[in-house]
Design a protein around this motif. Structure first.
Motif, PDB file in Angstrom:
ATOM      1  N   LYS A  69      11.622  -2.894  28.972  1.00 56.74           N
ATOM      2  CA  LYS A  69      12.058  -3.594  30.177  1.00 56.74           C
ATOM      3  C   LYS A  69      11.314  -4.921  30.130  1.00 56.74           C
ATOM      4  O   LYS A  69      11.624  -5.900  31.236  1.00 56.74           O
ATOM      5  CB  LYS A  69      11.199  -2.771  31.442  1.00 56.74           C
ATOM      6  CG  LYS A  69      11.922  -1.560  31.738  1.00 56.74           C
ATOM      7  CD  LYS A  69      13.363  -1.780  31.916  1.00 56.74           C
ATOM      8  CE  LYS A  69      13.648  -0.250  32.300  1.00 56.74           C
ATOM      9  NZ  LYS A  69      15.440  -0.402  32.565  1.00 56.74           N
ATOM     10  N   TRP A 105       7.422  -0.771  28.476  1.00 56.86           N
ATOM     11  CA  TRP A 105       8.067   0.376  29.105  1.00 56.86           C
ATOM     12  C   TRP A 105       7.558   1.051  30.043  1.00 56.86           C
ATOM     13  O   TRP A 105       6.466   0.870  30.323  1.00 56.86           O
ATOM     14  CB  TRP A 105       8.760   1.331  27.875  1.00 56.86           C
ATOM     15  CG  TRP A 105       7.863   2.179  27.238  1.00 56.86           C
ATOM     16  CD1 TRP A 105       7.636   3.489  27.550  1.00 56.86           C
ATOM     17  CD2 TRP A 105       6.801   1.688  26.128  1.00 56.86           C
ATOM     18  NE1 TRP A 105       6.526   3.902  26.854  1.00 56.86           N
ATOM     19  CE2 TRP A 105       6.128   2.952  25.959  1.00 56.86           C
ATOM     20  CE3 TRP A 105       6.576   0.564  25.519  1.00 56.86           C
ATOM     21  CZ2 TRP A 105       5.116   2.936  25.020  1.00 56.86           C
ATOM     22  CZ3 TRP A 105       5.737   0.673  24.303  1.00 56.86           C
ATOM     23  CH2 TRP A 105       4.923   2.152  24.376  1.00 56.86           C
ATOM     24  N   PHE A 151      14.128  -0.483  16.874  1.00 56.24           N
ATOM     25  CA  PHE A 151      15.417  -0.847  17.538  1.00 56.24           C
ATOM     26  C   PHE A 151      16.314  -0.756  16.533  1.00 56.24           C
ATOM     27  O   PHE A 151      16.189  -1.063  15.464  1.00 56.24           O
ATOM     28  CB  PHE A 151      15.385  -2.263  18.056  1.00 56.24           C
ATOM     29  CG  PHE A 151      14.575  -2.581  19.261  1.00 56.24           C
ATOM     30  CD1 PHE A 151      15.185  -2.438  20.691  1.00 56.24           C
ATOM     31  CD2 PHE A 151      13.116  -2.742  19.222  1.00 56.24           C
ATOM     32  CE1 PHE A 151      14.254  -2.716  21.613  1.00 56.24           C
ATOM     33  CE2 PHE A 151      12.361  -2.886  20.229  1.00 56.24           C
ATOM     34  CZ  PHE A 151      12.928  -2.936  21.899  1.00 56.24           C
ATOM     35  N   ARG A 195      11.145   9.557  20.817  1.00 49.43           N
ATOM     36  CA  ARG A 195      12.281   9.585  21.814  1.00 49.43           C
ATOM     37  C   ARG A 195      12.677   8.429  22.172  1.00 49.43           C
ATOM     38  O   ARG A 195      11.964   7.354  21.542  1.00 49.43           O
ATOM     39  CB  ARG A 195      11.705  10.230  23.029  1.00 49.43           C
ATOM     40  CG  ARG A 195      10.606   9.571  23.824  1.00 49.43           C
ATOM     41  CD  ARG A 195       9.359   9.202  23.364  1.00 49.43           C
ATOM     42  NE  ARG A 195       8.393  10.610  23.362  1.00 49.43           N
ATOM     43  CZ  ARG A 195       7.446  10.686  22.458  1.00 49.43           C
ATOM     44  NH1 ARG A 195       6.918   9.805  21.761  1.00 49.43           N
ATOM     45  NH2 ARG A 195       6.775  11.687  22.477  1.00 49.43           N
ATOM     46  N   ILE A 196      13.783   8.091  22.740  1.00 49.61           N
ATOM     47  CA  ILE A 196      14.503   7.017  23.105  1.00 49.61           C
ATOM     48  C   ILE A 196      13.935   6.542  24.535  1.00 49.61           C
ATOM     49  O   ILE A 196      14.196   7.431  25.485  1.00 49.61           O
ATOM     50  CB  ILE A 196      16.081   7.026  23.088  1.00 49.61           C
ATOM     51  CG1 ILE A 196      16.179   7.375  21.519  1.00 49.61           C
ATOM     52  CG2 ILE A 196      16.463   5.645  23.426  1.00 49.61           C
ATOM     53  CD1 ILE A 196      16.066   6.349  20.380  1.00 49.61           C
ATOM     54  N   VAL A 197      13.590   5.340  24.888  1.00 52.47           N
ATOM     55  CA  VAL A 197      13.082   4.758  25.997  1.00 52.47           C
ATOM     56  C   VAL A 197      13.923   3.442  26.230  1.00 52.47           C
ATOM     57  O   VAL A 197      14.324   2.855  25.110  1.00 52.47           O
ATOM     58  CB  VAL A 197      11.810   4.864  26.401  1.00 52.47           C
ATOM     59  CG1 VAL A 197      11.324   5.919  26.198  1.00 52.47           C
ATOM     60  CG2 VAL A 197      10.929   3.712  25.265  1.00 52.47           C
ATOM     61  N   LEU A 198      13.878   2.625  27.391  1.00 59.05           N
ATOM     62  CA  LEU A 198      14.379   1.491  27.281  1.00 59.05           C
ATOM     63  C   LEU A 198      13.226   0.314  27.603  1.00 59.05           C
ATOM     64  O   LEU A 198      12.422   0.657  28.399  1.00 59.05           O
ATOM     65  CB  LEU A 198      15.285   1.545  28.422  1.00 59.05           C
ATOM     66  CG  LEU A 198      16.468   2.516  28.607  1.00 59.05           C
ATOM     67  CD1 LEU A 198      17.381   2.302  29.973  1.00 59.05           C
ATOM     68  CD2 LEU A 198      17.454   2.191  27.446  1.00 59.05           C
ATOM     69  N   SER A 256      13.374   3.470  20.123  1.00 63.95           N
ATOM     70  CA  SER A 256      12.672   4.827  19.934  1.00 63.95           C
ATOM     71  C   SER A 256      11.266   4.529  19.847  1.00 63.95           C
ATOM     72  O   SER A 256      10.780   3.407  19.318  1.00 63.95           O
ATOM     73  CB  SER A 256      13.056   5.445  18.379  1.00 63.95           C
ATOM     74  OG  SER A 256      12.028   6.277  18.000  1.00 63.95           O
ATOM     75  N   GLU A 268      23.549  -0.403  25.326  1.00 67.71           N
ATOM     76  CA  GLU A 268      22.149  -0.461  25.380  1.00 67.71           C
ATOM     77  C   GLU A 268      21.286  -0.857  24.448  1.00 67.71           C
ATOM     78  O   GLU A 268      20.415  -0.164  23.693  1.00 67.71           O
ATOM     79  CB  GLU A 268      21.671   0.944  25.423  1.00 67.71           C
ATOM     80  CG  GLU A 268      22.524   1.846  26.660  1.00 67.71           C
ATOM     81  CD  GLU A 268      21.594   3.236  27.317  1.00 67.71           C
ATOM     82  OE1 GLU A 268      21.175   3.087  28.060  1.00 67.71           O
ATOM     83  OE2 GLU A 268      21.784   4.241  26.731  1.00 67.71           O
ATOM     84  N   ASN A 318      18.687  -2.502  24.845  1.00 70.07           N
ATOM     85  CA  ASN A 318      17.213  -2.391  25.104  1.00 70.07           C
ATOM     86  C   ASN A 318      16.665  -1.159  24.896  1.00 70.07           C
ATOM     87  O   ASN A 318      15.805  -0.730  25.095  1.00 70.07           O
ATOM     88  CB  ASN A 318      17.343  -2.575  26.785  1.00 70.07           C
ATOM     89  CG  ASN A 318      18.156  -1.837  27.463  1.00 70.07           C
ATOM     90  OD1 ASN A 318      19.100  -1.337  27.088  1.00 70.07           O
ATOM     91  ND2 ASN A 318      17.647  -1.491  28.681  1.00 70.07           N
ATOM     92  N   ALA A 319      17.715  -0.237  24.099  1.00 66.48           N
ATOM     93  CA  ALA A 319      17.370   1.174  23.889  1.00 66.48           C
ATOM     94  C   ALA A 319      16.231   1.359  22.613  1.00 66.48           C
ATOM     95  O   ALA A 319      16.864   0.331  21.610  1.00 66.48           O
ATOM     96  CB  ALA A 319      18.235   2.112  23.543  1.00 66.48           C
TER      97      ALA A 319
END
Length: 211
Positions: free
Chosen positions: A65, A74, A96, A60-63, A47, A42, A44-45
């Motif tokens: 895009k 995102w 990242f 929090r962790i998001v991806l 914080s 991941e 692309n993950a």
């Protein structure tokens, strides 16, 4: 071994301010491609850290895009905790961490919502169940139990079928960076840190930071 005794010496690579791309977005793209080629899980993950009206931070962790010269994008629920915090304080910090490459990238800047058309396009590209989930979940709000959540999801499935429309409370954010720092782990904790700072004219100034 105690937690205090856990340590690793970083030996993978180096980073010089004289060798990086003058454009931090291009430099990020280079590192992102290298993370993908290295099969970092991941890659692309990231914080996302926000701050509420009282000055209390949360993360929090998001991806991610999308990223380009306009910023880093995102998608999420606008009524979630991060959405509510961005409403009152539209600044955030992204992080990242590509541990396999012994690298971090820190990005800070102002956050804005993407255009509705952009949110629509991404929403329509998602798997059906993910689109339905965006409708069913009141993200960050309390719920009595798992059964209540699943019942709500089934209700949404029946109501919206296989052509759900993007709900108005869900869409994209774009962080427009004013600083981007590239961190490369080095031996003896003498890490390489190269910081880009956006100037008033839009140009980027590059400087090395001490580890």
């Amino acid at each position: 071994m105690s937690i205090a005794g856990l340590r690793k010496d970083y030996m993978h690579s180096s980073l010089s301010e004289s060798e990086v791309d003058q454009d931090p977005i291009k430099q990020f793209g280079k590192w992102f491609d290298e993370a993908l080629k290295a099969h970092v899980p991941e890659a692309n993950a990231m914080s996302v850290a926000t701050v509420n009206a009282d000055g209390r931070p949360s993360s929090r962790i998001v991806l991610i895009k999308e990223f380009d010269q306009h910023g880093f994008v995102w998608f999420t629920n606008y009524a979630s905790r991060k959405g509510r915090e961005l409403e009152v304080n539209p600044y955030a910090a992204l992080l990242f961490h590509w541990i396999e490459l012994e690298r971090q990238v820190r990005i800070e800047g102002k956050v804005e919502k993407v255009a509705a058309e952009e949110s629509d396009a991404y929403y329509d590209s998602r798997p059906l169940l993910s689109r339905l989930g965006a409708i069913a979940s009141e993200q960050s709000r309390p719920v009595a139990d798992r059964e209540t959540l699943e019942a709500r999801f089934e209700e949404v499935k029946k109501q919206h079928g296989d052509q759900p429309q993007r709900p108005s409370h869900w869409g994209g954010y774009r962080l427009v960076p004013d600083s981007i720092e590239f961190w490369q782990g080095r031996s003896s904790r003498m890490h390489d840190r190269v910081l880009y700072i956006r100037q008033d004219d839009g140009a980027w100034r590059i400087q090395r930071l001490q580890p």
